[in-house]
Design a protein around this motif. Sequence first.
Motif, PDB file in Angstrom:
ATOM      1  N   ALA A  75      64.211 -10.927  51.512  1.00  0.00           N
ATOM      2  CA  ALA A  75      64.653 -11.169  52.891  1.00  0.00           C
ATOM      3  C   ALA A  75      64.819  -9.838  53.606  1.00  0.00           C
ATOM      4  CB  ALA A  75      65.974 -11.934  52.900  1.00  0.00           C
ATOM      5  N   GLU A  76      64.653  -9.878  54.924  1.00  0.00           N
ATOM      6  CA  GLU A  76      64.937  -8.683  55.709  1.00  0.00           C
ATOM      7  C   GLU A  76      66.444  -8.514  55.779  1.00  0.00           C
ATOM      8  OE1 GLU A  76      62.842  -8.817  59.426  1.00  0.00           O
ATOM      9  OE2 GLU A  76      60.971  -8.232  58.441  1.00  0.00           O
ATOM     10  N   ASP A  77      66.882  -7.276  55.880  1.00  0.00           N
ATOM     11  CA  ASP A  77      68.305  -7.009  55.709  1.00  0.00           C
ATOM     12  C   ASP A  77      68.734  -5.908  56.671  1.00  0.00           C
ATOM     13  OD1 ASP A  77      70.788  -7.284  54.575  1.00  0.00           O
ATOM     14  OD2 ASP A  77      70.398  -5.792  53.016  1.00  0.00           O
ATOM     15  N   ARG A 104      65.333  -6.762  51.065  1.00  0.00           N
ATOM     16  CA  ARG A 104      66.043  -6.775  49.785  1.00  0.00           C
ATOM     17  C   ARG A 104      65.605  -7.978  48.958  1.00  0.00           C
ATOM     18  NH1 ARG A 104      69.436 -10.927  50.200  1.00  0.00           N
ATOM     19  NH2 ARG A 104      70.076 -11.494  52.298  1.00  0.00           N
ATOM     20  N   PHE A 105      65.877  -7.877  47.689  1.00  0.00           N
ATOM     21  CA  PHE A 105      65.543  -8.924  46.726  1.00  0.00           C
ATOM     22  C   PHE A 105      66.491 -10.102  46.891  1.00  0.00           C
ATOM     23  CE2 PHE A 105      66.015 -10.279  42.125  1.00  0.00           C
ATOM     24  CZ  PHE A 105      64.839 -10.989  42.098  1.00  0.00           C
ATOM     25  N   CYS A 106      65.979 -11.341  46.875  1.00  0.00           N
ATOM     26  CA  CYS A 106      66.813 -12.543  46.933  1.00  0.00           C
ATOM     27  C   CYS A 106      66.766 -13.248  45.588  1.00  0.00           C
ATOM     28  CB  CYS A 106      66.298 -13.506  47.992  1.00  0.00           C
ATOM     29  SG  CYS A 106      66.544 -12.922  49.638  1.00  0.00           S
ATOM     30  N   PRO A 107      67.719 -12.944  44.730  1.00  0.00           N
ATOM     31  CA  PRO A 107      67.655 -13.525  43.381  1.00  0.00           C
ATOM     32  C   PRO A 107      67.765 -15.044  43.391  1.00  0.00           C
ATOM     33  CG  PRO A 107      69.726 -12.364  43.733  1.00  0.00           C
ATOM     34  CD  PRO A 107      68.870 -12.055  44.917  1.00  0.00           C
ATOM     35  N   ASP A 108      68.260 -15.607  44.487  1.00  0.00           N
ATOM     36  CA  ASP A 108      68.411 -17.063  44.524  1.00  0.00           C
ATOM     37  C   ASP A 108      67.187 -17.771  45.089  1.00  0.00           C
ATOM     38  OD1 ASP A 108      71.050 -17.259  43.412  1.00  0.00           O
ATOM     39  OD2 ASP A 108      71.745 -16.272  45.239  1.00  0.00           O
ATOM     40  N   PHE A 121      64.837  -0.955  43.816  1.00  0.00           N
ATOM     41  CA  PHE A 121      65.256   0.104  44.741  1.00  0.00           C
ATOM     42  C   PHE A 121      65.775  -0.427  46.073  1.00  0.00           C
ATOM     43  CE2 PHE A 121      61.885   1.767  41.971  1.00  0.00           C
ATOM     44  CZ  PHE A 121      62.579   2.780  41.345  1.00  0.00           C
ATOM     45  N   GLY A 122      65.720  -1.765  46.240  1.00  0.00           N
ATOM     46  CA  GLY A 122      66.139  -2.347  47.503  1.00  0.00           C
ATOM     47  C   GLY A 122      67.617  -2.199  47.755  1.00  0.00           C
ATOM     48  N   PRO A 123      68.082  -2.298  49.012  1.00  0.00           N
ATOM     49  CA  PRO A 123      67.228  -2.481  50.198  1.00  0.00           C
ATOM     50  C   PRO A 123      66.336  -1.257  50.443  1.00  0.00           C
ATOM     51  CG  PRO A 123      69.535  -2.941  50.681  1.00  0.00           C
ATOM     52  CD  PRO A 123      69.500  -2.321  49.346  1.00  0.00           C
ATOM     53  N   ILE A 124      65.105  -1.535  50.812  1.00  0.00           N
ATOM     54  CA  ILE A 124      64.118  -0.485  50.972  1.00  0.00           C
ATOM     55  C   ILE A 124      63.183  -0.900  52.106  1.00  0.00           C
ATOM     56  CG2 ILE A 124      62.620  -1.531  49.232  1.00  0.00           C
ATOM     57  CD1 ILE A 124      61.746   1.249  48.364  1.00  0.00           C
ATOM     58  N   ASN A 127      55.625 -10.069  53.557  1.00  0.00           N
ATOM     59  CA  ASN A 127      55.739 -11.281  54.360  1.00  0.00           C
ATOM     60  C   ASN A 127      55.563 -12.534  53.501  1.00  0.00           C
ATOM     61  OD1 ASN A 127      56.194  -9.754  56.590  1.00  0.00           O
ATOM     62  ND2 ASN A 127      54.089  -9.874  57.375  1.00  0.00           N
ATOM     63  N   GLU A 128      54.652 -12.443  52.556  1.00  0.00           N
ATOM     64  CA  GLU A 128      54.451 -13.591  51.677  1.00  0.00           C
ATOM     65  C   GLU A 128      55.676 -13.821  50.802  1.00  0.00           C
ATOM     66  OE1 GLU A 128      50.965 -14.169  48.750  1.00  0.00           O
ATOM     67  OE2 GLU A 128      50.104 -13.946  50.751  1.00  0.00           O
ATOM     68  N   LEU A 129      56.240 -12.720  50.295  1.00  0.00           N
ATOM     69  CA  LEU A 129      57.431 -12.833  49.450  1.00  0.00           C
ATOM     70  C   LEU A 129      58.598 -13.404  50.250  1.00  0.00           C
ATOM     71  CD1 LEU A 129      57.103  -9.470  47.487  1.00  0.00           C
ATOM     72  CD2 LEU A 129      56.932 -11.767  46.526  1.00  0.00           C
ATOM     73  N   ILE A 130      58.661 -13.055  51.555  1.00  0.00           N
ATOM     74  CA  ILE A 130      59.712 -13.610  52.399  1.00  0.00           C
ATOM     75  C   ILE A 130      59.512 -15.124  52.555  1.00  0.00           C
ATOM     76  CG2 ILE A 130      60.589 -13.684  54.779  1.00  0.00           C
ATOM     77  CD1 ILE A 130      60.182 -10.633  54.873  1.00  0.00           C
ATOM     78  N   ARG A 131      58.257 -15.516  52.776  1.00  0.00           N
ATOM     79  CA  ARG A 131      57.959 -16.949  52.875  1.00  0.00           C
ATOM     80  C   ARG A 131      58.367 -17.679  51.607  1.00  0.00           C
ATOM     81  NH1 ARG A 131      53.166 -15.910  55.185  1.00  0.00           N
ATOM     82  NH2 ARG A 131      51.941 -16.338  53.314  1.00  0.00           N
ATOM     83  N   ASP A 132      58.161 -17.016  50.431  1.00  0.00           N
ATOM     84  CA  ASP A 132      58.510 -17.634  49.154  1.00  0.00           C
ATOM     85  C   ASP A 132      60.016 -17.647  48.895  1.00  0.00           C
ATOM     86  OD1 ASP A 132      55.904 -18.046  48.667  1.00  0.00           O
ATOM     87  OD2 ASP A 132      55.726 -16.685  46.956  1.00  0.00           O
TER      88      ASP A 132
END
Lengths: 401, 401
Positions: B58-60, B75-79, B25-28, B49-54
């Motif tokens: 990312a914030e968008d 949003r999801f960062c597929p890379d 559903f992102g960006p959400i 925040n943990e997912l961002i660290r991983d």
Amino acid sequence: MRRTGDLKLIQELNRFIILDTIRQFGPISRSDIAKKQGISPTTVTSAVNELIRDGMVAEDGTGESKGGRKPIMVRFCPDGKFLIGVSITNTAITIAEMNLEAATKQKKIYPVKAGLVSDLIIQYVLDSIEDFLQSVDDVSRCLGISIIAPGIVDAASGVIRFNSKLRLHDVPLKDMAEERFGLKTWLDNDANAIALAEKNFGGGLNADNLLFVTVGEGVGSGLVVNGSIFRGSRGGAGEFGHTTVDRSGMRCDCGNVGCLENYVAWPAIYSGLLSAVTRGKETLVMDLADGDMTRITFDVFRQALHQGDQVCQDIVDEIASYLSIGIVNLVNLFNPSLIILGGEMIRDNQVLFERIQKQVMAQAMGTMVEGLEFRPTVLGADFEVKAAAAVLLQDVFHFSL
Amino acid sequence: MRRTGDLKLIQELNRFIILDTIRQFGPISRSDIAKKQGISPTTVTSAVNELIRDGMVAEDGTGESKGGRKPIMVRFCPDGKFLIGVSITNTAITIAEMNLEAATKQKKIYPVKAGLVSDLIIQYVLDSIEDFLQSVDDVSRCLGISIIAPGIVDAASGVIRFNSKLRLHDVPLKDMAEERFGLKTWLDNDANAIALAEKNFGGGLNADNLLFVTVGEGVGSGLVVNGSIFRGSRGGAGEFGHTTVDRSGMRCDCGNVGCLENYVAWPAIYSGLLSAVTRGKETLVMDLADGDMTRITFDVFRQALHQGDQVCQDIVDEIASYLSIGIVNLVNLFNPSLIILGGEMIRDNQVLFERIQKQVMAQAMGTMVEGLEFRPTVLGADFEVKAAAAVLLQDVFHFSL
DNA sequence: TTTATTTTTCCAATGACTTTATAAAGTGAT
DNA sequence: ATCACTTTATAAAGTCATTGGAAAAATAAA
């Protein structure tokens, strides 16, 4: 909305694992449960105490000491809770109260009069359940009602989608029962439920993929895949009777040609016998039926077969041949590790059983038949309600006795 | 030993749900995630925040205010992570680095020389992977290696049980790869993996039960049941090519009679063309192949068909007839909601596609064809490695893009 | 009798969640 | 422009099922 993770979830999961361990390995000490499952002794103690309060588990004396304090053994109490199993067929509604091991505590059979179809049969089912519930005490310990029915059943939504003989079409039986009785209700297809019961209560424990085939008035099949019932996209899976085994075969009511059911089910056998008789072939069946062709039944057929009647033997040969083709197809598609054969046609018919087994083993692909086993049904008289119980217990406890 | 419930489990589950929500559903905003999934805002914040660290999220920027503080969209960062997909066929090893959306970042094809079989081909596969890994940076962000191969594959144990052309028998390829590369490895059957990829990446999102059928050199099928690949008891399921469609048909190498593969796969078509030619029938294929029968290929056949060649049309009719019988059997057994047709024979062959569709819709049982859809494959050129990716992503994230 | 061992239970600590509170940043009516 | 109210994000405190360690109970072996 998906179930999210919270403390309740892990507690439920651990309670469940601990109960299952006691059931499978009990009597067992708290300490051994902890070791076996990698759960801390503290957690086991509190979980077991709660299960004892619920009546599902009881302390059961002390065991042998292994060099210290004697362990207090705990065992599973299958009578701690109970469930109601209901089987709907064309001829009767069977209802039973069973414990957590699917052992029947009481059972009633409500006959279905001919012509009782559609809304009326559904009302009759519900009224019968209501009558049965009168004789049940302590409804608070009832896990729920599990109903099995022939035809295409959508277990997820609890709807009987289609049953031609009983003229049922999109009946939301699960919701109807839940509303009327205030008990959680399950609904599933009969052949699928029997397959699950054969796996869980019938000694199919090691077979994660099991195929149940029944031949009688019709041809049915139930499929257990990875330990649970295989259902198609809306419950309509396993219409084994309507798989084509002969592309140049006869047209079937279902719109296809060469359907298995037209070669191996009782109506086909019956007309085969009649045509043999009218062609003047020598057969024992007419004698055994006292010359009255309406009295030719399965039993008559079986009797003639056992007495070496050639016409019947030829028919069995043909059934074996067609049925084997169908089963080979299933084996090549599903690669089950156990095939269970049931139904009137196969009961007390060792010849047919062995012929099918031999032919399938020879014709299915080599890698598929390695370790493939055949067995007759073993569930006994209460198989219908046991099957219903299997559906409920699988869902609530993932039980396989 | 079963996985027991602990705090780590609920965290993993929630992280997973949150990531999946962002991906779908992102960006959400964090707040919307919390509302959508019924997880508290605080938990969402810490998980995000943990997912961002991983690097997975990312914030968008900020979104529109709905009457208060503007939401910070994520949003999801597929890379953020990547995986290695490996496809083994008789002619080539294809290896690709892909992101979390199965988009290829780099891809290499390692040709397989004729006669490279048994241990040698396995060594070649492993050496190729090693070579490929040279060009990959930051292995720490690699989720693992996913290998797909034809034949009977036991995905649970990671063993290729049987492949006749490559002469493989009980090869523990998963363990071999894990030991050599220190990366978690998956192994699965190719047709099953493609079926899963079609479901997850190919627009089969709404179809929980999907059937993939491929016709080319052979006949293969893959089955997605309740959202995950259906495998038989030891991986050997879906041998659709060896289901009987004609009980009085010709004997097959597999030991059975009237196997589908003998009527619809390329070798059967090829010999059908040759016999037409030798019988002096008028056909364009010889002209298109410059009179050289070894140059009769799929393309030649397709070309002749498109130019209205009668012999080819008759062959297509026959293929459609046999294949439909086989597919009807599958529909009656599995009740899929989507059937995807692929392989050389069906590619660019609208006539065959439509004929199969029509025949199946007419002959399968009424309740089974309600809402049944047919589609050609949509995965495109990288379908092999995408299929491998689907297996891994399904297991790690239950991803369906 | 003493010591070691096993089983069970109590208690404090852990940690992932939730609720409550607070800050930041906006809308909109007065 | 000001004030009341919303929405979003985070911080602090509280909840609860787990764990690990210690204690208690019970027994075997020395």
